[in-house]
Design an enzyme around this catalytic site. Structure first.
Site, short mmCIF file in Angstrom:
data_model
loop_
_atom_site.label_atom_id
_atom_site.label_comp_id
_atom_site.label_asym_id
_atom_site.label_seq_id
_atom_site.Cartn_x
_atom_site.Cartn_y
_atom_site.Cartn_z
N ASP A 178 5.82 2.40 0.45
CA ASP A 178 5.63 3.24 1.04
C ASP A 178 7.03 3.19 1.95
O ASP A 178 7.59 2.20 1.65
CB ASP A 178 4.49 1.80 1.78
CG ASP A 178 4.77 2.53 3.37
OD1 ASP A 178 3.47 3.39 3.59
OD2 ASP A 178 5.85 2.67 4.41
N GLU A 208 9.00 4.59 5.18
CA GLU A 208 9.42 5.17 6.36
C GLU A 208 10.25 6.49 6.38
O GLU A 208 11.96 6.14 5.20
CB GLU A 208 9.56 4.20 7.81
CG GLU A 208 8.59 3.26 7.51
CD GLU A 208 7.26 3.69 7.48
OE1 GLU A 208 7.26 4.48 8.27
OE2 GLU A 208 6.43 3.06 7.07
N HIS A 264 3.35 0.48 10.47
CA HIS A 264 4.91 1.61 9.79
C HIS A 264 6.45 0.81 9.78
O HIS A 264 6.47 1.82 10.12
CB HIS A 264 4.67 2.96 11.88
CG HIS A 264 3.52 3.47 11.42
ND1 HIS A 264 3.22 4.35 10.56
CD2 HIS A 264 2.81 3.15 13.02
CE1 HIS A 264 1.68 5.07 10.89
NE2 HIS A 264 1.74 3.98 12.03
N ASP A 273 3.46 -2.56 5.24
CA ASP A 273 2.76 -1.07 4.92
C ASP A 273 1.90 -1.22 3.16
O ASP A 273 1.52 -1.02 3.01
CB ASP A 273 2.74 -0.11 5.77
CG ASP A 273 2.80 0.33 7.08
OD1 ASP A 273 2.20 -0.41 7.77
OD2 ASP A 273 2.95 1.34 7.42
#
Length: 720
Positions: free
Chosen positions: A550, A552, A688, A693
């Site tokens: 994951d 960001e 998030h 995640d």
């Protein structure tokens, strides 16, 4: 990038360059007709020279003078008349009829038909080819010429010498000088050699090769009329005084023979195959004889092929066909070998990329695995014989990248002592210094054998250190003797384990093994280098690593926004076995709405590493893993773009937990990560943030994989 502007006379200048080169290099080969052309050309006005070259460079042989607009020609009409006067051009004749009407626009054909009195017979709805066919069938040429403007047309004439000169220079039936323009525009690279050698041993070979090359060029159109006309050109063609001329003639005979065999004229096909005498022709002849019931002749020919094969590939075909048709064996060698191959369980996420899946399995079993196929062997060949191939005057022009002696199979004879010396060093285990010296002194120099960016030093070192030295020398010698036949078909993977090298040809379900691949496997085995077929069995593999990722980011645009955090967990046999995490300095401010969503602030990433600082670490963590993410294309797209910035590849099989959940757990209103975690009781305390995640998506992956196992009892047994 803006292309450079070419000089006004660049076509003329390069045609003169070509003439001078050919006269110097092939002076003894040129005939009186060729010399007469060069004298005639030099006697033309500059305008006429330019017009002739422009016409040669254009497609076809007939041209509308009204469409000639060339800035280097000041008087087109005078230039055209000069060409007609010297015999290099002429007015249209009846044999030009079809080409003439096809060169006209449809409106001109309709107007011409009406003016000639055939307006009622034609239809405006007809296609242009249909109109052209009507003209040729119904309207006399003279009448069509009068009403369709044939007087403004001009046709090339007596072009054989031009075509031959271009053939000598380019080594193929080139009909234009476009390569010069591509070179001058910087589109096409040329070699930097200053010493060149003739492609052909003598005039007889040059003429024969030119003749059969033209035949091969014509039959590419696959026209019944052309194939009919080329029979005599093949059977009554010039003597084949060298192997290269014989090879060109045989290729033509085989292609045209197959045309007639397909259309039921087996007698003519047989004549062509017997004329060709190549391995391909003899194979077609055996099949034809057997099919029409002449089994005694087929068996006799097979025995000849077994006793005196032209190539290993021919020997393989002959022994295989003989065993099946006369020895009682029910299946072919290719089928038998494929069925006997070792079965390798590969996670079905590797579908479409079975080689990568097998490579991962072999690495887990121990040792190193390299993607070898043909590249490894071509690289070794080119590095061992660089001087002989590229610096001994064997190239025939600046546009050549492969020595002609590789095409005509004379390389091993021309350089026998040097080849023997190099192979002796291979057998003695002393080849690596040759390879290293070539790499050190020639790195990056263009060549026609291998690409420098594909050179794998680890694979070369392992091959030279661990393969059976005598066997390695035998394979390289075979490449010297028949480079064209040996340039492909090598196995996909090289496996190095416990100091020994072996090769694996990977075959997934539905794949067939080609005969050249079977030949290479046998050659390697006979040389003492283990080689096998690995048959891929796609299923869930519990030992396969899944790397659930994951990220960001500063936004959703992968080519404009940047990564701020990466979290990844490695899943094996349904368990998280390792984790990886890092904040990333995106080198730009994080928008307020993104800060609010993720909680990642500019202060948090201020002293974080840049992406290039962690690139190696993340790739190492990925290993042979499958890239998994929720909405995988988002995460994969950002990461692949970051590696692209570093001019590095990022290529892994992908699995999307969102798609997987939709498929195996249908019926939910939402398949967002948060909603799914709430539904299935998966902790998502710090949504998030990348590592949180990723851990949650790993739980979804396990749900998906459990379904995959349950769907197939064999997979369940394997997983247990």
């Amino acid at each position: 990038m803006k292309l450079p502007t070419l000089p006004v006379y660049y076509y003329l200048d390069h045609f003169v360059e070509m003439l001078q080169f050919v006269e110097t290099t092939y002076g003894e080969i040129l005939t009186d007709e060729d010399h007469a052309f060069t004298q005639r050309f030099r006697g033309l006005s500059k305008d006429a020279q330019c017009l002739l070259i422009r016409m040669v460079n254009r497609r076809g042989t007939i041209f509308n003078r009204a469409l000639f607009k060339y800035k280097e020609i000041t008087d087109l009409e005078s230039a055209a008349q000069d060409l007609i006067d010297c015999g290099q051009a002429r007015s249209l004749r009846a044999e030009d009829y079809s080409a003439f009407v096809l060169s006209l626009p449809k409106t001109a054909l309709l107007d011409g038909a009406r003016a000639a009195g055939f307006g009622r017979e034609v239809r405006t709805s007809w296609s242009k080819p249909a109109l052209a066919d009507f003209f040729v069938a119904a309207i006399p040429f003279d009448l069509a010429a009068k009403h369709c403007g044939a007087g403004s047309f001009i046709a090339l004439d007596n072009t054989r010498s031009i075509e031959f000169l271009l053939y000598l220079y380019f080594g193929k039936t080139a009909d234009s000088l476009k390569n010069f323009a591509l070179r001058d525009l910087g589109v096409l690279r040329t070699n930097k050699e200053t010493s060149f050698s003739s492609r052909f041993a003598d005039a007889d070979e040059a003429r024969a090769c030119f003749h059969y090359s033209q035949v091969l060029d014509r039959i590419e159109l696959q026209s019944a009329d052309i194939d009919q006309r080329t029979v005599a050109e093949i059977l009554d063609g010039p003597p084949r005084t060298t192997d290269y001329a014989a090879d060109l003639a045989a290729r033509a005979a085989c292609q045209v023979g197959q045309f007639f065999e397909k259309h039921g004229d087996t007698g003519l096909a047989e004549r062509l195959y017997r004329f060709g005498r190549s391995a391909d022709c003899r194979e077609r002849l055996v099949r034809l004889l057997y099919a029409k019931g002449d089994k005694d002749a087929a068996e006799a020919l097979l025995r000849d092929m077994i006793d005196d094969p032209e190539t290993d590939d021919e020997h393989l075909f002959a022994t295989d066909f003989y065993a099946r048709k006369f020895g009682g064996r029910r299946t072919g060698l290719c089928t038998e070998l494929l069925r006997s191959g070792r079965q390798i369980v590969v996670d079905d996420t590797h579908r479409g990329h079975p080689e990568a899946g097998v490579a991962g399995v072999l690495r887990r079993q121990g040792g190193e695995v390299y993607f070898a196929e043909n590249t490894l062997w071509l690289t070794l060949f080119g590095l061992l014989f660089w001087d002989e191939l590229f610096e001994s005057g064997q190239l025939s022009s600046g546009f050549d990248w492969i020595s002609h002696c590789l095409r005509d199979r004379t390389f091993h004879r021309r350089f026998a002592p040097r080849i023997d010396s190099t192979l002796a060093q291979v057998r003695a285990g002393d080849a690596l210094p040759i390879v290293l010296r070539t790499i050190a002194s020639k790195w990056g120099q263009p060549n026609g054998i291998f690409a420098w960016e594909h050179v794998q030093m680890g694979a070369l070192r392992a091959l030279l250190a661990c393969a059976h030295a005598d066997g390695l020398a035998a394979i390289v010698r075979a490449m010297c003797e028949d480079f064209r036949g040996m340039r492909d078909g090598f196995p996909d993977l090289m496996h190095v384990r416990d100091g020994k090298v072996s090769f694996v040809e990977v075959k997934a379900e539905g794949d067939a093994i080609r005969r050249n691949q079977l030949t290479r496997l046998r050659q390697l085995e006979h040389a003492g280098i283990p080689a096998e077929i690995g048959r891929v069995d796609y299923r869930f593999d519990p030992e396969q690593d899944y790397v659930v990722v994951d990220i960001e980011t500063t936004g959703s645009w992968s080519s404009g926004d940047r990564i701020t955090e990466i979290g990844a967990v490695k899943v094996r046999n349904h368990q998280i076995v390792e984790e990886w995490h890092s904040l990333i300095n995106p080198q730009r401010p994080i928008p307020a709405k993104i800060v609010e969503l993720t909680g990642i602030t500019n202060q948090m990433v201020q002293d974080a590493p840049l992406f290039h600082d962690i690139a190696d670490s993340f790739i190492a963590f990925m290993g042979d893993g499958i890239f998994v993410a929720h909405n995988v294309n988002f995460d994969y797209g950002f990461l692949s773009y970051e590696y692209e910035r570093l001019e590095r590849r990022f290529r892994f099989p992908k699995l999307c937990t969102c798609v997987g959940m939709r498929r195996r757990y249908p019926g939910h209103k939402s398949y967002g990560l948060g909603k799914l975690c709430a539904t299935y009781g998966i902790a998502l305390d710090d949504h998030h943030r990348a590592l949180c995640d990723a851990r949650a998506a790993a739980r979804l992956l396990n749900l998906i994989n459990k379904k995959r196992v349950d769907e197939n009892p064999l997979e369940a047994e394997q997983a247990a």
